[in-house]
Enzyme design. Structure first.
Site, PDB file in Angstrom:
ATOM      1  N   GLY A  40       0.812  -1.235   0.000  1.00 20.10           N
ATOM      2  CA  GLY A  40       0.000   0.000   0.000  1.00 20.10           C
ATOM      3  C   GLY A  40       0.834   1.268   0.000  1.00 20.10           C
ATOM      4  O   GLY A  40       0.278   2.363   0.020  1.00 20.10           O
ATOM      5  N   THR A  42       2.954   2.129  -2.447  1.00 20.25           N
ATOM      6  CA  THR A  42       3.286   2.589  -3.804  1.00 20.25           C
ATOM      7  C   THR A  42       2.125   2.313  -4.758  1.00 20.25           C
ATOM      8  O   THR A  42       1.216   1.530  -4.450  1.00 20.25           O
ATOM      9  CB  THR A  42       4.517   1.841  -4.370  1.00 20.25           C
ATOM     10  OG1 THR A  42       4.191   0.450  -4.492  1.00 20.25           O
ATOM     11  CG2 THR A  42       5.751   2.000  -3.504  1.00 20.25           C
ATOM     12  N   ARG A  64       7.771  -3.970   2.595  1.00 21.88           N
ATOM     13  CA  ARG A  64       9.100  -4.156   3.181  1.00 21.88           C
ATOM     14  C   ARG A  64       9.786  -2.843   3.508  1.00 21.88           C
ATOM     15  O   ARG A  64      10.514  -2.742   4.492  1.00 21.88           O
ATOM     16  CB  ARG A  64       9.989  -4.946   2.203  1.00 21.88           C
ATOM     17  CG  ARG A  64       9.518  -6.340   1.921  1.00 21.88           C
ATOM     18  CD  ARG A  64      10.175  -6.893   0.674  1.00 21.88           C
ATOM     19  NE  ARG A  64       9.912  -6.027  -0.483  1.00 21.88           N
ATOM     20  CZ  ARG A  64      10.387  -6.215  -1.698  1.00 21.88           C
ATOM     21  NH1 ARG A  64      11.181  -7.241  -1.931  1.00 21.88           N
ATOM     22  NH2 ARG A  64      10.084  -5.393  -2.679  1.00 21.88           N
ATOM     23  N   PHE A 122       9.206  -8.832 -13.225  1.00 21.81           N
ATOM     24  CA  PHE A 122      10.121  -8.225 -14.210  1.00 21.81           C
ATOM     25  C   PHE A 122      10.113  -9.127 -15.437  1.00 21.81           C
ATOM     26  O   PHE A 122       9.910 -10.338 -15.323  1.00 21.81           O
ATOM     27  CB  PHE A 122      11.551  -8.093 -13.644  1.00 21.81           C
ATOM     28  CG  PHE A 122      12.095  -9.379 -13.135  1.00 21.81           C
ATOM     29  CD1 PHE A 122      12.803 -10.238 -13.959  1.00 21.81           C
ATOM     30  CD2 PHE A 122      11.868  -9.760 -11.820  1.00 21.81           C
ATOM     31  CE1 PHE A 122      13.292 -11.445 -13.494  1.00 21.81           C
ATOM     32  CE2 PHE A 122      12.351 -10.969 -11.339  1.00 21.81           C
ATOM     33  CZ  PHE A 122      13.054 -11.821 -12.179  1.00 21.81           C
ATOM     34  N   SER A 130      16.477 -17.471 -13.826  1.00 20.76           N
ATOM     35  CA  SER A 130      17.222 -18.267 -12.834  1.00 20.76           C
ATOM     36  C   SER A 130      16.242 -18.875 -11.836  1.00 20.76           C
ATOM     37  O   SER A 130      15.135 -18.365 -11.645  1.00 20.76           O
ATOM     38  CB  SER A 130      18.210 -17.367 -12.087  1.00 20.76           C
ATOM     39  OG  SER A 130      17.484 -16.482 -11.253  1.00 20.76           O
ATOM     40  N   TYR A 172      -2.931 -12.278 -17.439  1.00 18.18           N
ATOM     41  CA  TYR A 172      -2.229 -13.463 -17.952  1.00 18.18           C
ATOM     42  C   TYR A 172      -2.432 -14.681 -17.055  1.00 18.18           C
ATOM     43  O   TYR A 172      -1.907 -15.755 -17.345  1.00 18.18           O
ATOM     44  CB  TYR A 172      -0.777 -13.187 -18.310  1.00 18.18           C
ATOM     45  CG  TYR A 172       0.104 -12.420 -17.364  1.00 18.18           C
ATOM     46  CD1 TYR A 172       0.152 -12.701 -16.009  1.00 18.18           C
ATOM     47  CD2 TYR A 172       0.959 -11.445 -17.877  1.00 18.18           C
ATOM     48  CE1 TYR A 172       1.014 -12.023 -15.172  1.00 18.18           C
ATOM     49  CE2 TYR A 172       1.828 -10.753 -17.054  1.00 18.18           C
ATOM     50  CZ  TYR A 172       1.845 -11.040 -15.693  1.00 18.18           C
ATOM     51  OH  TYR A 172       2.699 -10.369 -14.873  1.00 18.18           O
ATOM     52  N   LYS A 187       0.151 -15.614 -10.756  1.00 18.41           N
ATOM     53  CA  LYS A 187      -1.179 -14.967 -10.792  1.00 18.41           C
ATOM     54  C   LYS A 187      -2.269 -15.985 -11.124  1.00 18.41           C
ATOM     55  O   LYS A 187      -3.410 -15.837 -10.682  1.00 18.41           O
ATOM     56  CB  LYS A 187      -1.189 -13.821 -11.801  1.00 18.41           C
ATOM     57  CG  LYS A 187      -0.329 -12.627 -11.402  1.00 18.41           C
ATOM     58  CD  LYS A 187      -0.878 -11.877 -10.199  1.00 18.41           C
ATOM     59  CE  LYS A 187      -0.160 -10.529 -10.022  1.00 18.41           C
ATOM     60  NZ  LYS A 187      -0.616  -9.806  -8.820  1.00 18.41           N
ATOM     61  N   PRO A 213      -6.153  -5.374 -12.833  1.00 19.30           N
ATOM     62  CA  PRO A 213      -5.968  -4.102 -13.541  1.00 19.30           C
ATOM     63  C   PRO A 213      -5.441  -4.362 -14.948  1.00 19.30           C
ATOM     64  O   PRO A 213      -4.727  -5.337 -15.175  1.00 19.30           O
ATOM     65  CB  PRO A 213      -4.894  -3.379 -12.730  1.00 19.30           C
ATOM     66  CG  PRO A 213      -4.585  -4.249 -11.544  1.00 19.30           C
ATOM     67  CD  PRO A 213      -5.097  -5.620 -11.849  1.00 19.30           C
ATOM     68  N   GLY A 214      -5.799  -3.490 -15.871  1.00 21.99           N
ATOM     69  CA  GLY A 214      -5.154  -3.520 -17.184  1.00 21.99           C
ATOM     70  C   GLY A 214      -3.875  -2.716 -17.107  1.00 21.99           C
ATOM     71  O   GLY A 214      -3.217  -2.684 -16.060  1.00 21.99           O
TER      72      GLY A 214
END
Ligand code: NAP
Length: 304
Positions: A40, A42, A64, A122, A130, A172, A187, A213-214
């Protein structure tokens, strides 16, 4: 017979939403409620937290990094959302999660709503990923969501109180996500949890829904994700809506799903993306490999 008038006007896309600060729900919908939002501090988590707070909720924002939480607390205070508790927490750590629930309960009562928004992601070609990258994304996005949800439900089950969970997903989960094999798999697991847990815990008054969300750009996007997006110029023109989403549109959907007006909605994942995930081209575009899209050389060149 008269021919219908032809229009050659350029399509304008879906209209924009009402201004920031507006709400479809009555003022005070969340008066007396506590809402815990992971991640919450960002981006979308912060936007979701703001919409709950505007409707009267006390907030607990957990992630964190203290600097994320402090900045969001100040930002939320500046728009009149004063009751914001912050909790440093890695959602991979079940013991720390229990401490956060203890502290939140002592401060403002057992959270009535849990928004599982924290995730990691990412882009990377699957063959370059990895084991640690896989584990990090799956542990945060899927296992962390499960640990948070488990703690929330066990406390409500033993108190005999109702509650509502909203899991932030990604489209996805249905389609697969080339370039995001770890996140798409995680997800898909999150969406499966929505469907399983809604049935298991419905009898105890606990709703579990998903919210997808799109494309919703925001200032806190990580460099990896921003770099990926920056490869696609003219983002709005690549969406059927001819615009991207705004963070508050995700926040409004979350406040609806957890509200008294959605009490018979559970086990559902709502997609807020202007139909982007359902696109199919009449003429298929040429295939470009994930390696090419990410500007990587051949496999084994040392890029991975
Ligand atoms: P973001 O700004 O990168 O937010 C991720 C948040 O998760 C951060 O606040 C981060 O805070 C927190 N976090 C990461 N790892 C954590 C951990 N181990 N424990 C606790 N908190 C952790 O991303 P976003 O764009 O706002 O995305 C929010 C959600 O929407 C995610 O679930 C994402 O998959 C989904 N989504 C976003 C978009 C979009 O276009 N923005 C599209 C589809 C889906 P710390 O670094 O302080 O821990």
């Amino acid at each position: 017979m008269t021919e219908p008038a032809k229009t050659h006007a350029r399509p304008a896309g879906l209209p924009g939403p009402p201004p920031a600060g507006a709400s479809a729900l009555p003022p005070g919908t969340y008066d007396g409620s506590t809402v815990l939002v992971t991640g919450g501090g960002t981006g979308l988590g912060k936007a979701i937290a703001a919409e709950f707070a505007r409707l009267g909720a006390s907030l607990v924002i957990a992630s964190r990094k203290a600097e994320h939480l402090k900045a969001a607390q100040d930002e939320l205070a500046a728009i009149g959302c004063g009751r914001v508790m912050t909790a440093q927490c890695d959602i991979r750590d079940p013991e720390r999660i229990a401490e956060v629930f203890d502290a939140a309960t002592a401060a403002s009562g057992l959270p009535d709503v849990l928004v599982n928004n924290a995730a990691a992601n990412f882009p990377v070609p699957a063959e370059d990923m990895s084991p640690n990258a896989w584990r990090a994304v799956v542990d945060i996005t899927l296992t962390g969501t499960w640990f948070m949800t488990r703690e929330f439900a066990r406390r409500h089950l033993s108190a005999g109180t109702p509650g509502s969970v909203v899991n932030i997903g990604a489209s996805y989960a249905w389609t697969g996500g080339p370039g995001f094999a770890h996140s798409a798999a995680a997800k898909a697991g999150v969406k499966s949890l929505v469907e399983t847990l809604a049935v298991e815990w419905g009898p105890y008054g606990i709703q579990v829904n998903g919210l997808v969300p799109g494309l919703v750009p925001h200032e806190d996007m990580t460099d990896d994700i921003r770099g990926h997006l920056d490869r696609q110029r003219e983002k709005a023109g690549r969406q059927p809506a001819l615009r991207v989403g705004l963070p508050r549109e995700v926040g409004w959907a979350a406040t609806f799903l957890a509200s008294p007006y959605a009490r018979f909605i559970t086990g559902h994942t709502l997609v807020v993306d202007g139909a982007n995930w359902q696109r199919r081209a009449l003429v298929s575009p040429p295939v470009t490999t994930v390696r090419e899209q990410l500007g990587r050389g051949a496999f084994g060149d040392g890029a991975g």
